[in-house]
Enzyme design. Structure first.
Site, PDB file in Angstrom:
ATOM      1  N   LYS A 234     -11.515  -3.448  18.454  1.00  0.00           N
ATOM      2  CA  LYS A 234     -10.200  -3.681  18.695  1.00  0.00           C
ATOM      3  C   LYS A 234      -9.878  -3.934  20.219  1.00  0.00           C
ATOM      4  CE  LYS A 234      -8.821  -2.959  14.165  1.00  0.00           C
ATOM      5  NZ  LYS A 234      -7.782  -3.191  13.195  1.00  0.00           N
TER       6      LYS A 234
ATOM      7  N   ASP B 288      -4.629  -9.426  13.082  1.00  0.00           N
ATOM      8  CA  ASP B 288      -4.694  -8.031  13.576  1.00  0.00           C
ATOM      9  C   ASP B 288      -3.624  -7.961  14.791  1.00  0.00           C
ATOM     10  OD1 ASP B 288      -5.560  -5.546  14.562  1.00  0.00           O
ATOM     11  OD2 ASP B 288      -7.284  -5.837  13.550  1.00  0.00           O
ATOM     12  N   ILE B 289      -2.706  -7.093  14.441  1.00  0.00           N
ATOM     13  CA  ILE B 289      -1.634  -6.986  15.260  1.00  0.00           C
ATOM     14  C   ILE B 289      -2.089  -6.118  16.590  1.00  0.00           C
ATOM     15  CG2 ILE B 289       0.838  -6.293  15.733  1.00  0.00           C
ATOM     16  CD1 ILE B 289       0.954  -6.582  12.328  1.00  0.00           C
TER      17      ILE B 289
ATOM     18  N   PHE C 299      -4.430   3.539  15.069  1.00  0.00           N
ATOM     19  CA  PHE C 299      -4.713   4.647  13.964  1.00  0.00           C
ATOM     20  C   PHE C 299      -5.858   3.895  13.242  1.00  0.00           C
ATOM     21  CE2 PHE C 299      -1.523   7.984  13.913  1.00  0.00           C
ATOM     22  CZ  PHE C 299      -0.591   7.574  14.736  1.00  0.00           C
TER      23      PHE C 299
ATOM     24  N   LYS D 177       8.623 -17.948  -9.537  1.00  0.00           N
ATOM     25  CA  LYS D 177       8.166 -17.085 -10.156  1.00  0.00           C
ATOM     26  C   LYS D 177       6.729 -17.610 -10.971  1.00  0.00           C
ATOM     27  CE  LYS D 177       8.739 -13.431 -13.338  1.00  0.00           C
ATOM     28  NZ  LYS D 177       9.326 -13.195 -14.547  1.00  0.00           N
TER      29      LYS D 177
ATOM     30  N   LYS E  85     -14.171   1.100  15.859  1.00  0.00           N
ATOM     31  CA  LYS E  85     -13.090   0.467  15.734  1.00  0.00           C
ATOM     32  C   LYS E  85     -12.315   0.216  16.968  1.00  0.00           C
ATOM     33  CE  LYS E  85     -11.251   0.765  11.680  1.00  0.00           C
ATOM     34  NZ  LYS E  85     -10.565   1.500  10.767  1.00  0.00           N
TER      35      LYS E  85
ATOM     36  N   ASP F  39      -4.551  -6.188   5.369  1.00  0.00           N
ATOM     37  CA  ASP F  39      -5.396  -6.866   5.957  1.00  0.00           C
ATOM     38  C   ASP F  39      -5.631  -8.370   5.610  1.00  0.00           C
ATOM     39  OD1 ASP F  39      -6.525  -5.001   7.722  1.00  0.00           O
ATOM     40  OD2 ASP F  39      -7.859  -4.166   5.960  1.00  0.00           O
TER      41      ASP F  39
ATOM     42  N   ASN G 227       0.922  -1.231  -0.033  1.00  0.00           N
ATOM     43  CA  ASN G 227      -0.090  -0.169   0.003  1.00  0.00           C
ATOM     44  C   ASN G 227       0.754   1.270   0.179  1.00  0.00           C
ATOM     45  OD1 ASN G 227       0.518   1.098   2.776  1.00  0.00           O
ATOM     46  ND2 ASN G 227      -0.278  -1.081   3.251  1.00  0.00           N
TER      47      ASN G 227
HETATM   48  N1  CTP Z   1      -3.778  -2.998  12.172  1.00  0.00           N
HETATM   49  C1  CTP Z   1      -2.729  -4.047  12.749  1.00  0.00           C
HETATM   50  N2  CTP Z   1      -3.072  -5.209  12.082  1.00  0.00           N
HETATM   51  C2  CTP Z   1      -3.672  -5.264  11.232  1.00  0.00           C
HETATM   52  C3  CTP Z   1      -4.556  -4.527  10.409  1.00  0.00           C
HETATM   53  C4  CTP Z   1      -4.628  -3.394  11.180  1.00  0.00           C
HETATM   54  O1  CTP Z   1      -2.105  -3.837  13.663  1.00  0.00           O
HETATM   55  N3  CTP Z   1      -3.727  -6.590  10.396  1.00  0.00           N
HETATM   56  C5  CTP Z   1      -4.000  -1.741  13.065  1.00  0.00           C
HETATM   57  C6  CTP Z   1      -3.190  -0.703  12.217  1.00  0.00           C
HETATM   58  O2  CTP Z   1      -1.721  -0.229  12.507  1.00  0.00           O
HETATM   59  C7  CTP Z   1      -3.950   0.508  12.733  1.00  0.00           C
HETATM   60  C8  CTP Z   1      -5.269  -0.116  12.761  1.00  0.00           C
HETATM   61  O3  CTP Z   1      -5.040  -1.455  13.266  1.00  0.00           O
HETATM   62  O4  CTP Z   1      -3.535   0.884  14.071  1.00  0.00           O
HETATM   63  C9  CTP Z   1      -6.139   0.077  11.643  1.00  0.00           C
HETATM   64  O5  CTP Z   1      -7.179  -0.755  11.592  1.00  0.00           O
HETATM   65  P1  CTP Z   1      -7.818  -1.321  10.308  1.00  0.00           P
HETATM   66  O6  CTP Z   1      -9.010  -2.228  10.858  1.00  0.00           O
HETATM   67  O7  CTP Z   1      -6.921  -1.874   9.381  1.00  0.00           O
HETATM   68  O8  CTP Z   1      -8.361  -0.384   9.858  1.00  0.00           O
HETATM   69  P2  CTP Z   1      -8.451   0.725   8.512  1.00  0.00           P
HETATM   70  O9  CTP Z   1      -6.920   0.490   7.980  1.00  0.00           O
HETATM   71  O10 CTP Z   1      -8.562   2.178   8.967  1.00  0.00           O
HETATM   72  O11 CTP Z   1      -9.438  -0.347   7.473  1.00  0.00           O
HETATM   73  P3  CTP Z   1     -10.799  -0.817   7.809  1.00  0.00           P
HETATM   74  O12 CTP Z   1     -11.740   0.500   8.000  1.00  0.00           O
HETATM   75  O13 CTP Z   1     -11.029  -1.285   6.514  1.00  0.00           O
HETATM   76  O14 CTP Z   1     -10.859  -1.677   8.732  1.00  0.00           O
END
Ligand code: CTP
Length: 397
Positions: A341, A304-305, A323, A285, A337, A275, A207
């Site tokens: 989370k 999801d870390i 964030f 390859k 969110k 994600d 990204n």
């Molecule tokens: N994050 C993470 N691990 C993941 C995805 C996200 O730690 N696999 C953390 C990012 O570092 C950030 C937050 O989760 O702190 C963002 O959450 P995310 O659910 O990915 O939100 P968005 O990127 O805003 O996307 P969406 O709204 O589609 O969920």
């Protein structure tokens, strides 16, 4: 700095002359400097000028038996609050990275568990050489802190990165490392940058995150005295000085690095983690098969870390900050969110393309906490970082 003990290893480079000024700056701030002069260092500055400025004996030779009786080299390396290597030459960095111990300086560096701050100085080609850059990555992951080098004209007549940081920049890095600020003695974990998820050995999904906000935040936390572990994906901006840098590529590697870095007092998840990853990534390859049909990629969800750490039952950092990048209903989505989370704060930003925030220098954030939503005016990412770091310091006080 008052009463802090700095073991200063002076390597053999022309920048050693600046180290004399560094000693003066440190002693006038109340630090006790124990100097170690390498054999090559003594070609550039004399033991007499070093010891006169430090007001202390200069250590030069590993096999000085009187010294071994007075204070062995292991002891010498352990009584310090910080070991500073300035100038850190290409040779000293190579010795450190490979664990060699064939003189006093390298033996001290191998025998210690005290943190080490390097101020590299060398010719630009030596700095850019893959061997030095490889050593730098190793030293970073061993926990060494680095300040500089700066870019500019060099004594050898060339131009580029390789000049040793100025004495006052080194002093600032030392102050941050030995923690005289409000976050002294606190360990803060920061994730930053994008992740790369492989499709095959040469292709990946990524990204546009530059890593700018996470980098600014790690720098601001270190400036408040925190010990920062900076876990970064392949970002376009360079990692900040004075933090422990752990480089990763994928989301799964990022999670493993975060877990390995715990315990922490606070963890801030600024990385733009993918994600999804490709479930059927190929080991070699992928080739066109001549039919014109593209390969079918299957995706699977990444861990999801943020949620994993926020929902830890034992050993959870006291403050967990996520964030959120949103394009509409910013506050509603970010509030949901935060609850989903299980983190303490969500720093939400509006990333509609017309805001120019993604990849830009400015940010307009809303901080969502248990107390509600607080919108900050649009400001530079550095200012956001400093304000957030100050908030984190208040929360951990
Ligand atoms: N994050 C993470 N691990 C993941 C995805 C996200 O730690 N696999 C953390 C990012 O570092 C950030 C937050 O989760 O702190 C963002 O959450 P995310 O659910 O990915 O939100 P968005 O990127 O805003 O996307 P969406 O709204 O589609 O969920």
């Amino acid at each position: 700095m008052l009463g802090k003990r700095i073991l200063l290893i002076i390597g053999g480079g022309i920048a050693a002359y600046k180290t004399l000024d560094l000693i003066r700056r440190l002693t006038e701030r109340g630090a006790a400097v124990t100097p170690v002069l390498t054999k090559a260092g003594a070609e550039f500055v004399t033991p007499l000028s070093v010891s006169a400025l430090a007001g202390a004996k200069v250590h030069t030779d590993l096999f000085d038996l009187t010294d071994e009786a007075e204070m062995g080299h292991i002891q010498l390396s352990r009584v310090a609050d910080l070991i500073v290597v300035a100038p850190a030459t290409a040779d000293l960095m190579a010795k450190m990275a490979s664990g060699r111990a064939d003189d006093l300086a390298s033996t001290l560096l191998l025998a210690t568990d005290t943190r080490v701050l390097l101020a590299p100085a060398m010719n630009v080609r030596m700095w850019n050489h893959p061997a030095t850059q490889r050593n730098l990555v190793t030293l970073h992951s061993d926990g060494a802190l680095v300040v500089g080098p700066n870019e500019g004209a060099m004594a050898c007549g060339e131009f580029g990165p390789g000049r040793m940081a100025e004495p006052l920049e080194i002093v600032a890095a030392i102050e941050a490392a030995i923690g005289s600020g409000p976050l002294a003695d606190r360990h803060v974990l920061v994730t930053s940058g994008p992740t790369h998820e492989p499709i095959d050995p040469v292709r990946y999904i990524a990204n546009r995150s530059s890593g700018a906000q996470g980098t600014a935040l790690a720098a601001a936390l270190a400036a408040l005295g925190a010990r920062v572990t900076f876990v970064t994906g392949p970002a376009t901006v360079l990692p900040p000085d004075g933090v422990k840098v752990v480089r990763v590529e994928t989301a799964r590697e990022m999670l493993a690095a975060v877990q390995a870095a715990l315990p922490a007092d606070a963890a801030v998840f600024a990385a733009a983690v993918a994600d999804w990853r490709v479930a059927n990534a190929a080991g070699s390859k992928m080739k066109k098969d001549g039919t014109g049909r593209p390969p079918a990629l299957e995706f699977t969800e990444n861990p999801d870390i943020l949620a994993t750490i926020a929902q830890m039952t034992a050993g959870r950092p006291r403050l967990v900050v996520g964030f959120a990048a949103e394009t509409d209903d910013v506050i509603d989505h970010a509030t949901a969110k935060r609850a989903r989370k299980g983190c303490d704060w969500i720093v939400a930003n509006d990333v509609r393309p017309e805001t120019g925030i993604m990849g830009g220098a400015e940010n307009a954030v809303t901080v969502i906490s248990a107390d509600g939503a607080e919108s900050w005016p649009r400001m530079s990412k550095d200012q956001v970082a400093r304000k957030l770091a100050a908030r984190i310091a208040e929360a951990l006080a």
